[in-house]
Enzyme design. Structure first.
Site, PDB file in Angstrom:
ATOM      1  N   ARG A 163       6.213  28.120 -28.811  1.00  0.00           N
ATOM      2  CA  ARG A 163       5.833  26.725 -28.555  1.00  0.00           C
ATOM      3  C   ARG A 163       4.509  26.646 -27.778  1.00  0.00           C
ATOM      4  O   ARG A 163       3.722  25.722 -27.970  1.00  0.00           O
ATOM      5  CB  ARG A 163       6.958  26.024 -27.767  1.00  0.00           C
ATOM      6  N   LEU A 216       3.812  16.433 -28.549  1.00  0.00           N
ATOM      7  CA  LEU A 216       4.956  17.255 -28.976  1.00  0.00           C
ATOM      8  C   LEU A 216       6.227  16.662 -28.383  1.00  0.00           C
ATOM      9  O   LEU A 216       6.238  16.291 -27.207  1.00  0.00           O
ATOM     10  CB  LEU A 216       4.809  18.683 -28.451  1.00  0.00           C
ATOM     11  N   SER A 217       7.282  16.589 -29.164  1.00  0.00           N
ATOM     12  CA  SER A 217       8.564  16.120 -28.621  1.00  0.00           C
ATOM     13  C   SER A 217       9.220  17.244 -27.817  1.00  0.00           C
ATOM     14  O   SER A 217       8.781  18.399 -27.867  1.00  0.00           O
ATOM     15  CB  SER A 217       9.494  15.684 -29.756  1.00  0.00           C
ATOM     16  N   ALA A 218      10.277  16.898 -27.093  1.00  0.00           N
ATOM     17  CA  ALA A 218      10.970  17.886 -26.240  1.00  0.00           C
ATOM     18  C   ALA A 218      11.730  18.905 -27.094  1.00  0.00           C
ATOM     19  O   ALA A 218      12.255  18.552 -28.159  1.00  0.00           O
ATOM     20  CB  ALA A 218      11.930  17.162 -25.313  1.00  0.00           C
TER      21      ALA A 218
END
Ligand SMILES: C[S@@+](CC[C@H](N)C(=O)[O-])C[C@H]1O[C@@H](n2cnc3c(N)ncnc32)[C@H](O)[C@@H]1O
Length: 364
Positions: A38, A63-65
């Site tokens: 990530r 970016l999402s979690a």
């Protein structure tokens, strides 16, 4: 949104936490998450935050979690050969993970509003293909990204087996999303703060299930003046692979299975026996005092200490008054990441140009 699991020190650590918290539940999803760091999708200088279960935004990059991506990847129920459409594809992180599961006979398309974000996603994809060992451990369906508003996709576009929308969808936009699906397909999207999984069960029937309460920024809408036409978005064509490309896929597949790879990246860790670092048994001179009769006399006494670890060994070397003694205490097993497919290709009695082709011209 996020923060549901504790922060990791690196990508593997983060995935361990997501697994422990049951956000990642299947092996193929786990392997895809482990294969793509990530942190590689963060800008330089921000990487430290990548292993926290938090969303990240910088300019247009968003970016999402990780806990959300885990739920999404599980809910999509991905299989090799499926077609996938990512609405609001952003950095391409999710699309790249999906590409590892759907493999070379899948279709992997993304639509993203911002041109700079699509450029960023293409750079990241290029980096992944050129430098990541995961590329050789999996069969990959390369994502293709187009710039545009995903609410303005051409009405005659093809349908997909799996669709994900990475931005908040309003109730009245739901039907538009649902027709992008093939019958039997699955759509995952946040609708009014609920991550929702919708299965198309027939031409005009769908089943809906809420997965998780979420908070997403809404899909951007284009404000148009009266009579102003939308900028229709044309999705990339679904292309048939060339015979040459197919041959490469099958040769790599055969070599991988000969090397013991399983297409899920599991057998690339080799157990290697290595001589254990020498343990030093050192004698240290300690100044002490002993009683001789009723007098205290300074004396040098030798004590023995066992030490482990490189750091401590370095320190010891600096201590000049020490006498050192080394002994070998045998072998230990260490885990080493190896690129089995690459090794197989390199050992073939083929011209270098053909080997390079089979390796997708990757130098690593
Ligand atoms: C949370 S991010 C998704 C990130 C993505 N899943 C990834 O792996 O990087 C949401 C993305 O949706 C995009 N977006 C928002 N509204 C859009 C629209 N109407 N059409 C296309 N993309 C849109 C945003 O620019 C943003 O990149």
């Amino acid at each position: 949104m996020g923060g549901a699991v504790s922060a990791g020190e690196d990508n593997d650590d983060l995935i361990d936490n997501l697994k422990e918290a049951q956000y990642i539940r299947t092996e193929k999803v786990e392997q895809a998450f482990r294969a793509i760091d990530r942190g590689d999708y963060y800008l330089d200088g921000y990487r430290d935050g990548a292993y926290k279960d938090l969303a990240w935004k910088h300019g247009n990059i968003h970016l999402s979690a990780p806990c959300i991506y885990s739920e999404v990847m599980e809910a999509l129920k991905l299989q090799p050969g499926l077609s996938f459409l990512n609405l609001g594809s952003g950095t391409g992180y999710l699309s790249t993970m999906v590409g590892l599961i759907i493999g070379p006979f899948g279709v992997n398309h993304g639509v993203e509003l911002h041109k700079d974000v699509v450029e960023y996603a293409r750079e990241k994809l290029d980096e992944f293909i050129k430098t990541s060992d995961s590329f050789d451990r999996f069969e990959f369906c390369e994502p293709v990204f187009v710039v545009g508003n995903c609410l303005e996709i051409s009405t005659d576009s093809h349908q997909y087996d799996r669709v994900y929308c990475g931005a908040g969808v309003q109730k009245e936009q739901e039907d538009y999303m649902k027709v992008l699906l093939k019958v039997g397909g699955i759509l995952v999207m946040p609708v009014e703060d609920q991550l929702t999984q919708i299965t198309r069960t027939g031409q005009s029937t769908w089943e809906s299930k809420n997965i998780l309460a979420v908070s997403f920024a809404p899909l951007a809408q284009q404000n148009r003046g009266d009579g102003e036409k939308p900028d229709i978005v044309y999705l990339p064509p679904v292309t048939v692979r060339s015979l040459q490309d197919l041959s490469r896929i099958y040769i790599r597949r055969t070599l991988s299975s000969l090397a013991g790879e399983d297409g899920l990246g599991r057998s690339s860790v080799q157990r290697v026996l290595q001589k254990r670092k020498r343990r030093r048994c050192r004698r240290r001179r300690i100044n002490t005092y002993v009683f001789v009769g009723n007098q205290l006399i300074p004396q040098t006494v030798e004590s023995e200490e066992e030490e482990h670890g490189e750091e401590e060994l370095k320190q010891q070397q600096q201590e000049e008054e020490e006498e050192e003694e080394e002994r070998d205490i045998g072998d230990i097993e260490i885990l080493k990441q190896v690129n089995l497919l690459r090794d197989q290709i390199m050992s073939l009695p083929l011209p270098e140009s053909l080997k390079a082709y089979l390796l997708y011209y990757r130098e690593k």
